[in-house]
Design a protein around this motif. Structure first.
Motif, short mmCIF file in Angstrom:
data_model
loop_
_atom_site.label_atom_id
_atom_site.label_comp_id
_atom_site.label_asym_id
_atom_site.label_seq_id
_atom_site.Cartn_x
_atom_site.Cartn_y
_atom_site.Cartn_z
N GLU A 179 0.87 -1.28 0.18
CA GLU A 179 0.16 0.04 -0.16
C GLU A 179 0.70 1.28 -0.06
OE1 GLU A 179 -3.34 1.32 2.85
OE2 GLU A 179 -3.51 -0.75 2.34
N LYS A 180 0.33 2.25 -0.61
CA LYS A 180 1.35 3.42 -0.83
C LYS A 180 1.41 4.22 0.45
CE LYS A 180 -1.77 5.18 -3.70
NZ LYS A 180 -2.82 6.18 -4.54
N VAL A 181 2.68 4.88 0.69
CA VAL A 181 3.03 5.39 2.02
C VAL A 181 2.13 6.52 2.64
CG1 VAL A 181 5.38 4.80 2.28
CG2 VAL A 181 4.82 6.62 0.88
N ILE A 182 1.87 7.45 1.55
CA ILE A 182 0.85 8.35 1.83
C ILE A 182 -0.25 8.48 0.77
CG2 ILE A 182 2.61 9.95 1.03
CD1 ILE A 182 1.49 12.18 2.55
N SER A 183 -1.57 8.63 1.12
CA SER A 183 -2.76 8.72 0.29
C SER A 183 -2.46 9.72 -0.76
CB SER A 183 -3.96 8.72 0.93
OG SER A 183 -4.25 10.10 1.50
N SER A 184 -3.01 9.79 -1.88
CA SER A 184 -2.77 10.83 -2.79
C SER A 184 -3.60 12.29 -2.23
CB SER A 184 -3.38 10.71 -4.25
OG SER A 184 -4.02 9.41 -4.31
N SER A 185 -4.66 11.99 -1.37
CA SER A 185 -5.41 12.97 -1.17
C SER A 185 -4.55 14.00 -0.04
CB SER A 185 -6.70 12.46 -0.33
OG SER A 185 -7.74 13.38 -0.49
N LYS A 186 -4.03 13.20 0.83
CA LYS A 186 -2.98 14.01 1.92
C LYS A 186 -1.81 14.41 1.21
CE LYS A 186 -3.69 11.42 6.08
NZ LYS A 186 -3.49 10.03 6.48
N ALA A 187 -1.40 13.59 0.19
CA ALA A 187 -0.09 14.16 -0.45
C ALA A 187 -0.43 15.59 -1.06
CB ALA A 187 0.47 13.03 -1.52
N MET A 188 -1.62 15.46 -2.02
CA MET A 188 -1.85 16.80 -2.71
C MET A 188 -2.01 17.82 -1.74
SD MET A 188 -4.97 15.52 -5.30
CE MET A 188 -4.85 13.91 -6.05
N LYS A 189 -2.78 17.85 -0.46
CA LYS A 189 -2.81 18.99 0.35
C LYS A 189 -1.24 19.25 0.59
CE LYS A 189 -7.24 17.65 1.91
NZ LYS A 189 -7.77 16.53 2.77
N LEU A 190 -0.55 18.44 0.92
CA LEU A 190 0.84 18.58 1.25
C LEU A 190 1.82 19.65 0.21
CD1 LEU A 190 3.07 18.25 3.52
CD2 LEU A 190 3.68 16.16 2.42
N SER A 191 1.50 18.95 -0.96
CA SER A 191 2.02 19.61 -2.06
C SER A 191 1.59 21.23 -2.41
CB SER A 191 1.76 18.99 -3.31
OG SER A 191 2.20 17.67 -3.44
N ALA A 192 0.31 21.14 -2.06
CA ALA A 192 -0.50 22.61 -2.22
C ALA A 192 0.29 23.58 -1.44
CB ALA A 192 -1.70 22.52 -2.30
N ARG A 193 0.52 23.05 -0.12
CA ARG A 193 1.01 23.96 0.93
C ARG A 193 2.36 24.18 0.82
NH1 ARG A 193 -0.86 20.68 4.81
NH2 ARG A 193 1.18 20.52 5.77
N THR A 194 3.27 23.17 0.50
CA THR A 194 4.71 23.28 0.76
C THR A 194 5.63 23.25 -0.51
OG1 THR A 194 4.87 21.08 0.85
CG2 THR A 194 4.48 22.18 2.83
N SER A 195 5.05 22.97 -1.72
CA SER A 195 6.07 22.81 -2.85
C SER A 195 6.28 24.05 -3.60
CB SER A 195 5.58 21.83 -3.88
OG SER A 195 6.34 21.92 -5.16
N PRO A 196 7.43 24.74 -3.83
CA PRO A 196 7.67 26.04 -4.38
C PRO A 196 7.23 25.74 -5.92
CG PRO A 196 9.65 24.89 -4.13
CD PRO A 196 8.74 23.94 -3.32
N PHE A 197 7.00 24.69 -6.64
CA PHE A 197 6.59 24.48 -7.87
C PHE A 197 5.00 24.35 -7.99
CE2 PHE A 197 10.85 22.23 -8.39
CZ PHE A 197 11.52 23.44 -8.55
N TYR A 198 4.20 24.20 -7.14
CA TYR A 198 2.93 23.87 -7.12
C TYR A 198 2.24 25.06 -8.03
CZ TYR A 198 -1.85 22.94 -5.95
OH TYR A 198 -3.11 22.23 -6.02
#
Ligand code: PMV
Length: 320
Positions: A179-198
């Motif tokens: 099973e994946k380490v982090i769900s896509s839903s949680k991962a998307m929220k993290l990306s939106a909050r923290t990735s400078p490339f979002y």
């Protein structure tokens, strides 16, 4: 009060990553995908006053993992005062491992639940209900090559190409079934909050969609290959540059990418895409299917290969 539906996963070439409305689970970007035909999920939904609590069985095992999403989906369709339901699901491929099992599961669940309640098939309504639970699930409601578009009040799906018009093949190299380490839903929220490339990921999606749509209309394999790989690598760059970093790949994933790039250098029409997991999906034309399957299966770390044509979309198998 019972119905059984069958649906196939879809593989995005222009990806959905990020939400414009987290409460309604609306995607931040449009997306484009291929609906498969040899991987499938069936959902058997039965509502009854005699059932004393909701029950979810996946591949003959009682489940708790996806239970809350399934219950939410039934509440949305049948209302919170609904009868309890027994939901039995079967799936012929690994679940929650980056093989888009949520797209086949939730599209099948929406069809089965509506049908069990005696509601007529309504692609637009079903797409919006499926998307409220899993953003990618709406695209599985149609076959062939499918576009998902954001509209003011939700989403809209449309078929860009019937499955037989451009008979592409999808070869999936499975490198890990955990099973994946982090769900896509949680991962998307993290990306939106923290990735400078979002922000640039979101901004460029209109261009990528336009390129891919034109490639599908013209059946231009090379154009579709270039834009799909680029879009996939941009999505993973957003993941990698999130804090903490989200890395779904393993070493076999990277080996598969190199193998596909080497085949491209030799003139073989093939390209890759990767979702929220370590599996590689190679897209090719029928003539090269065997060569690509052989090349990927020889890579250390590739555990198995699954192959699929493009499928014609979901079906309502039984309405009891
Ligand atoms: O539908 P979800 O929430 O499992 O998100 C799927 C996201 C990707 O598979 C990575 C991309 C896509 O468009 O399917």
């Amino acid at each position: 009060m019972q119905a059984i539906a069958r649906s196939c996963p879809n593989i995005a070439l222009i990806k959905y990553w990020g939400k414009r409305d987290t409460a309604r689970n609306l995607p931040a970007v449009d997306s484009l995908s291929l609906t498969l035909d040899s991987l499938w999920t069936t959902m058997d939904v039965k509502f009854s006053p005699e059932i004393l609590q909701d029950e979810l069985i996946i591949n003959d095992l009682q489940q708790n993992n996806e239970f809350s999403r399934v219950k939410n989906c039934l509440d949305m369709i049948a209302g919170k005062n609904r009868n309890f339901a027994k939901i039995k699901s079967s799936c012929n491929f690994p679940i929650s491992a980056g093989l888009a099992s949520s797209s086949s599961s939730f599209s099948a669940l929406v069809i089965a639940a509506n049908s069990a309640l005696g509601k007529k098939w309504n692609t637009h309504l079903f797409a919006n209900q499926a998307s409220a639970i899993s953003g990618s699930a709406a695209r599985s409601l149609l076959g062939g090559i499918v576009e998902l578009e954001n509209i003011s009040n939700g989403i809209k799906i449309q078929q860009l190409s019937k499955p037989n018009r451009w008979p592409l093949k999808v070869i999936i190299a499975i490198t890990d079934t955990k099973e994946k380490v982090i769900s896509s839903s949680k991962a998307m929220k993290l990306s939106a909050r923290t990735s400078p490339f979002y922000a640039s990921w979101i901004k460029d999606q209109t261009f990528d969609m336009r390129e891919a749509r034109a490639a599908v209309t013209d059946q231009d394999f090379e154009k579709l290959a270039v834009i799909s790989e680029h879009n996939c690598l941009k999505m993973h760059s957003v993941m990698w540059t999130s804090r903490p970093s989200i890395v779904y790949w393993n070493s076999a994933t990277i080996e598969c990418m190199h193998t596909i790039r080497n085949l491209q250098k030799k003139g073989v029409p093939v390209f890759f895409t990767i979702d929220a997991g370590p599996q590689i999906k190679a897209i090719c034309v029928p003539e090269n299917e065997d060569l690509i399957e052989k090349s990927l299966s020889e890579i250390v770390g590739v555990r198995s290969i699954m192959k699929s044509d493009l499928g014609s979309g979901p079906s309502l198998d039984i309405n009891i």
